[in-house]
Design a protein around this motif. Structure first.
Motif, PDB file in Angstrom:
ATOM      1  N   GLN A   1      66.373  82.417  54.057  1.00 12.68           N
ATOM      2  CA  GLN A   1      66.687  83.794  53.788  1.00 12.68           C
ATOM      3  C   GLN A   1      66.423  84.804  54.931  1.00 12.68           C
ATOM      4  OE1 GLN A   1      68.010  84.693  50.378  1.00 12.68           O
ATOM      5  NE2 GLN A   1      68.334  82.690  50.684  1.00 12.68           N
ATOM      6  N   THR A   2      67.482  85.761  54.749  1.00  5.64           N
ATOM      7  CA  THR A   2      67.060  86.578  56.037  1.00  5.64           C
ATOM      8  C   THR A   2      66.285  87.784  55.731  1.00  5.64           C
ATOM      9  OG1 THR A   2      68.965  87.895  55.129  1.00  5.64           O
ATOM     10  CG2 THR A   2      69.812  86.392  56.941  1.00  5.64           C
ATOM     11  N   TYR A   3      65.748  87.807  54.451  1.00  5.98           N
ATOM     12  CA  TYR A   3      64.743  88.831  53.932  1.00  5.98           C
ATOM     13  C   TYR A   3      63.484  87.782  54.162  1.00  5.98           C
ATOM     14  CZ  TYR A   3      62.020  91.820  51.106  1.00  5.98           C
ATOM     15  OH  TYR A   3      60.883  92.664  50.547  1.00  5.98           O
ATOM     16  N   ARG A   4      62.517  88.333  54.722  1.00  4.37           N
ATOM     17  CA  ARG A   4      61.307  87.694  55.351  1.00  4.37           C
ATOM     18  C   ARG A   4      60.251  87.706  54.293  1.00  4.37           C
ATOM     19  NH1 ARG A   4      62.974  84.375  58.156  1.00  4.37           N
ATOM     20  NH2 ARG A   4      60.750  84.131  59.189  1.00  4.37           N
ATOM     21  N   ASN A   5      60.083  88.616  53.673  1.00  2.00           N
ATOM     22  CA  ASN A   5      58.588  88.920  52.717  1.00  2.00           C
ATOM     23  C   ASN A   5      58.571  88.103  51.433  1.00  2.00           C
ATOM     24  OD1 ASN A   5      56.103  89.406  52.421  1.00  2.00           O
ATOM     25  ND2 ASN A   5      56.479  91.622  51.474  1.00  2.00           N
ATOM     26  N   ILE A   6      58.592  86.724  51.477  1.00  4.29           N
ATOM     27  CA  ILE A   6      58.817  85.844  50.432  1.00  4.29           C
ATOM     28  C   ILE A   6      57.471  84.905  50.231  1.00  4.29           C
ATOM     29  CG2 ILE A   6      60.425  84.075  49.344  1.00  4.29           C
ATOM     30  CD1 ILE A   6      62.637  85.229  50.973  1.00  4.29           C
ATOM     31  N   GLU A   7      57.190  84.748  48.975  1.00  4.43           N
ATOM     32  CA  GLU A   7      56.462  83.588  48.451  1.00  4.43           C
ATOM     33  C   GLU A   7      57.447  82.374  47.656  1.00  4.43           C
ATOM     34  OE1 GLU A   7      52.829  84.059  46.139  1.00  4.43           O
ATOM     35  OE2 GLU A   7      54.149  84.922  44.504  1.00  4.43           O
ATOM     36  N   VAL A   8      56.930  81.420  47.588  1.00  7.36           N
ATOM     37  CA  VAL A   8      57.371  80.347  46.756  1.00  7.36           C
ATOM     38  C   VAL A   8      56.548  79.727  45.811  1.00  7.36           C
ATOM     39  CG1 VAL A   8      59.263  78.387  46.809  1.00  7.36           C
ATOM     40  CG2 VAL A   8      58.942  79.891  48.833  1.00  7.36           C
ATOM     41  N   VAL A   9      57.123  79.683  44.562  1.00  6.24           N
ATOM     42  CA  VAL A   9      55.975  79.082  43.483  1.00  6.24           C
ATOM     43  C   VAL A   9      56.802  78.095  42.909  1.00  6.24           C
ATOM     44  CG1 VAL A   9      54.801  79.636  41.455  1.00  6.24           C
ATOM     45  CG2 VAL A   9      55.017  81.328  42.932  1.00  6.24           C
ATOM     46  N   ILE A  10      56.393  76.915  42.870  1.00  6.11           N
ATOM     47  CA  ILE A  10      57.011  75.596  42.459  1.00  6.11           C
ATOM     48  C   ILE A  10      56.532  74.871  41.313  1.00  6.11           C
ATOM     49  CG2 ILE A  10      58.300  73.422  43.297  1.00  6.11           C
ATOM     50  CD1 ILE A  10      57.631  74.557  46.322  1.00  6.11           C
ATOM     51  N   VAL A  11      57.211  74.665  40.308  1.00  7.34           N
ATOM     52  CA  VAL A  11      56.537  74.097  39.031  1.00  7.34           C
ATOM     53  C   VAL A  11      57.338  72.989  38.810  1.00  7.34           C
ATOM     54  CG1 VAL A  11      55.625  74.434  36.653  1.00  7.34           C
ATOM     55  CG2 VAL A  11      55.845  76.335  38.231  1.00  7.34           C
ATOM     56  N   ASP A  12      56.627  71.631  38.749  1.00  7.91           N
ATOM     57  CA  ASP A  12      57.410  70.388  38.660  1.00  7.91           C
ATOM     58  C   ASP A  12      57.037  70.042  37.090  1.00  7.91           C
ATOM     59  OD1 ASP A  12      59.120  68.021  39.551  1.00  7.91           O
ATOM     60  OD2 ASP A  12      57.647  67.093  38.394  1.00  7.91           O
ATOM     61  N   ASP A  13      57.892  69.845  36.425  1.00 12.12           N
ATOM     62  CA  ASP A  13      57.978  69.612  34.966  1.00 12.12           C
ATOM     63  C   ASP A  13      57.875  68.198  34.553  1.00 12.12           C
ATOM     64  OD1 ASP A  13      57.400  70.342  32.213  1.00 12.12           O
ATOM     65  OD2 ASP A  13      59.707  70.688  31.789  1.00 12.12           O
ATOM     66  N   CYS A  14      56.814  67.326  35.095  1.00 14.46           N
ATOM     67  CA  CYS A  14      56.658  65.876  34.996  1.00 14.46           C
ATOM     68  C   CYS A  14      57.838  65.244  35.350  1.00 14.46           C
ATOM     69  CB  CYS A  14      56.042  66.019  33.758  1.00 14.46           C
ATOM     70  SG  CYS A  14      55.311  64.280  33.313  1.00 14.46           S
ATOM     71  N   SER A  15      58.443  65.363  36.353  1.00 13.90           N
ATOM     72  CA  SER A  15      59.607  64.547  36.756  1.00 13.90           C
ATOM     73  C   SER A  15      59.321  63.148  36.930  1.00 13.90           C
ATOM     74  CB  SER A  15      60.250  65.084  37.973  1.00 13.90           C
ATOM     75  OG  SER A  15      60.729  66.215  38.102  1.00 13.90           O
ATOM     76  N   ALA A  16      60.345  62.348  36.887  1.00 10.07           N
ATOM     77  CA  ALA A  16      60.071  60.825  36.777  1.00 10.07           C
ATOM     78  C   ALA A  16      60.982  60.227  38.092  1.00 10.07           C
ATOM     79  CB  ALA A  16      60.724  60.260  35.261  1.00 10.07           C
ATOM     80  N   ASP A  17      61.542  60.946  38.918  1.00  9.74           N
ATOM     81  CA  ASP A  17      62.512  60.426  39.873  1.00  9.74           C
ATOM     82  C   ASP A  17      61.792  60.686  41.158  1.00  9.74           C
ATOM     83  OD1 ASP A  17      62.347  63.019  40.205  1.00  9.74           O
ATOM     84  OD2 ASP A  17      64.638  63.278  40.445  1.00  9.74           O
ATOM     85  N   GLY A  18      60.520  60.639  41.005  1.00 13.93           N
ATOM     86  CA  GLY A  18      59.994  61.052  42.719  1.00 13.93           C
ATOM     87  C   GLY A  18      59.796  62.437  43.321  1.00 13.93           C
ATOM     88  N   SER A  19      60.324  63.326  42.457  1.00 18.01           N
ATOM     89  CA  SER A  19      60.141  64.793  42.901  1.00 18.01           C
ATOM     90  C   SER A  19      59.228  65.270  43.279  1.00 18.01           C
ATOM     91  CB  SER A  19      60.869  65.780  41.647  1.00 18.01           C
ATOM     92  OG  SER A  19      62.270  65.285  41.375  1.00 18.01           O
ATOM     93  N   THR A  20      58.144  65.018  42.519  1.00 20.45           N
ATOM     94  CA  THR A  20      56.868  65.627  43.225  1.00 20.45           C
ATOM     95  C   THR A  20      56.531  65.103  44.723  1.00 20.45           C
ATOM     96  OG1 THR A  20      55.599  63.785  42.031  1.00 20.45           O
ATOM     97  CG2 THR A  20      55.835  65.767  40.902  1.00 20.45           C
ATOM     98  N   SER A  21      56.709  63.739  45.004  1.00 22.02           N
ATOM     99  CA  SER A  21      56.429  63.593  46.244  1.00 22.02           C
ATOM    100  C   SER A  21      57.256  64.060  47.327  1.00 22.02           C
ATOM    101  CB  SER A  21      56.618  61.775  46.343  1.00 22.02           C
ATOM    102  OG  SER A  21      55.809  61.180  45.591  1.00 22.02           O
ATOM    103  N   GLU A  22      58.530  64.389  46.804  1.00 24.99           N
ATOM    104  CA  GLU A  22      59.584  64.949  47.767  1.00 24.99           C
ATOM    105  C   GLU A  22      59.286  66.157  48.033  1.00 24.99           C
ATOM    106  OE1 GLU A  22      63.125  65.207  49.982  1.00 24.99           O
ATOM    107  OE2 GLU A  22      61.734  63.843  49.546  1.00 24.99           O
ATOM    108  N   ILE A  23      58.638  66.965  47.001  1.00 22.04           N
ATOM    109  CA  ILE A  23      58.422  68.430  47.111  1.00 22.04           C
ATOM    110  C   ILE A  23      57.036  68.566  48.183  1.00 22.04           C
ATOM    111  CG2 ILE A  23      57.231  70.441  45.867  1.00 22.04           C
ATOM    112  CD1 ILE A  23      58.901  69.398  43.492  1.00 22.04           C
ATOM    113  N   GLU A  24      56.285  67.626  47.992  1.00 25.25           N
ATOM    114  CA  GLU A  24      54.823  67.626  48.727  1.00 25.25           C
ATOM    115  C   GLU A  24      55.503  67.263  50.232  1.00 25.25           C
ATOM    116  OE1 GLU A  24      51.797  68.135  48.456  1.00 25.25           O
ATOM    117  OE2 GLU A  24      51.382  67.885  46.351  1.00 25.25           O
TER     118      GLU A  24
END
Length: 293
Positions: free
Chosen positions: A33-56
């Motif tokens: 994003q060209t806009y700079r002042n951003i924070e990111v909030v990620i919420v994984d809803d108990c994925s079963a495909d390894g998403s949490t490890s990928e996010i980490e």
């Protein structure tokens, strides 16, 4: 605004569920994003495909940490609670004055947040959504080849034919997806949380929002919606009619009897005669508990 209005903090809230193979491109689109002042909030809803490890893995990357120093939150649910719960939790934890949602299988245009902040500043808008480009699993544009994408595309093209955007929203969810929503935290606090609908939680929130403020539609294609065979609309369409009936019955009841904060929201008070004709034209009178006046 709590932040400097020239550069308010934008919280990008990403609800994640079983989209491991798309997370890299999703996250990359936020980092770009060209806009700079951003924070990111990620919420994984108990994925079963390894998403949490990928996010980490993604948020521990040096380039990610450099782009978002001290501005990433990540929460995992130990039990699947549904998209509405992930959204509500993420928004509640967000520190920004502006909330921008992003589904974990979709992507942002690089200038999306910049254009949204500019629009909110210049138009004094509290809710913004944009045009959408539709892509497949390989990021190829399928806007003109996928039948559902064609329908969505035509839906947005018809927005301008109505006297206010609120009327277009009554026909269907012209924003297409929750990931296309950007709104102020203050508006969220007035409207209330996303409701526990499995299919129509986005449309319900949009309709409740128009009672409070007139949304702004940016015609540029600033959101990339991905078709990949497992989209929510394809797995939950069987309950859409039941949820739609509940939502429309509730929203039309409010429009008929309440004094609305949005002065151009559909209602018999704001649009004498036209409101009743509109309901008749689009067969929406079936949702009325009592005749419109």
């Amino acid at each position: 605004m709590k932040e400097n209005w020239q550069s308010p903090l934008v919280s990008v809230v990403i609800p994640s569920y079983n989209h491991k193979r798309f997370l890299q491109k999703c996250f990359d689109s936020v980092a770009a994003q060209t806009y700079r002042n951003i924070e990111v909030v990620i919420v994984d809803d108990c994925s079963a495909d390894g998403s949490t490890s990928e996010i980490e893995r993604l948020i521990q990357n040096v380039s990610w940490k450099s782009r978002f120093p001290q501005k990433t939150q990540f929460q995992t649910f130990t039990k699947n609670q549904g998209a509405h719960a992930a959204l509500n939790y993420g928004i509640t934890k967000a520190n920004g004055d502006i909330i921008a949602l992003l589904n974990s299988d979709d992507m942002y245009h690089p200038d999306r947040i910049k254009y949204i902040v500019d629009a909110m500043q210049n138009k004094k808008s509290e809710f913004v959504f944009s045009g959408v480009e539709y892509v497949d699993e390989s990021d190829r544009n399928v806007t003109n080849s996928h039948p559902v994408a064609q329908r969505y595309f035509c839906t947005q093209k018809l927005i301008s034919q109505y006297p206010s955007l609120g009327f277009a929203c009554l026909i269907c969810n012209v924003s297409i997806s929750t990931g296309n929503f950007a709104f102020t935290k203050a508006l969220f606090n007035r409207v209330g949380e996303f409701s526990n609908y499995r299919y129509c939680h986005d449309w319900d929130f949009l309709l409740r929002s128009i009672l409070h403020t007139e949304p702004l539609f940016l015609e540029q294609d600033l959101y990339y919606y991905r078709f990949h065979g497992k989209n929510t609309f394809e797995t939950l369409e069987s309950i859409a009619e039941e949820e739609s009936t509940k939502i429309m019955t509730s929203i039309l009841s409010k429009m008929q009897v309440e004094h609305l904060q949005n002065p151009v929201a559909p209602s018999p008070l704001n649009w004498p005669s036209y409101f009743e004709l509109f309901l008749y034209w689009f067969n929406l009178t079936r949702y009325l508990k009592a005749p419109a006046y």
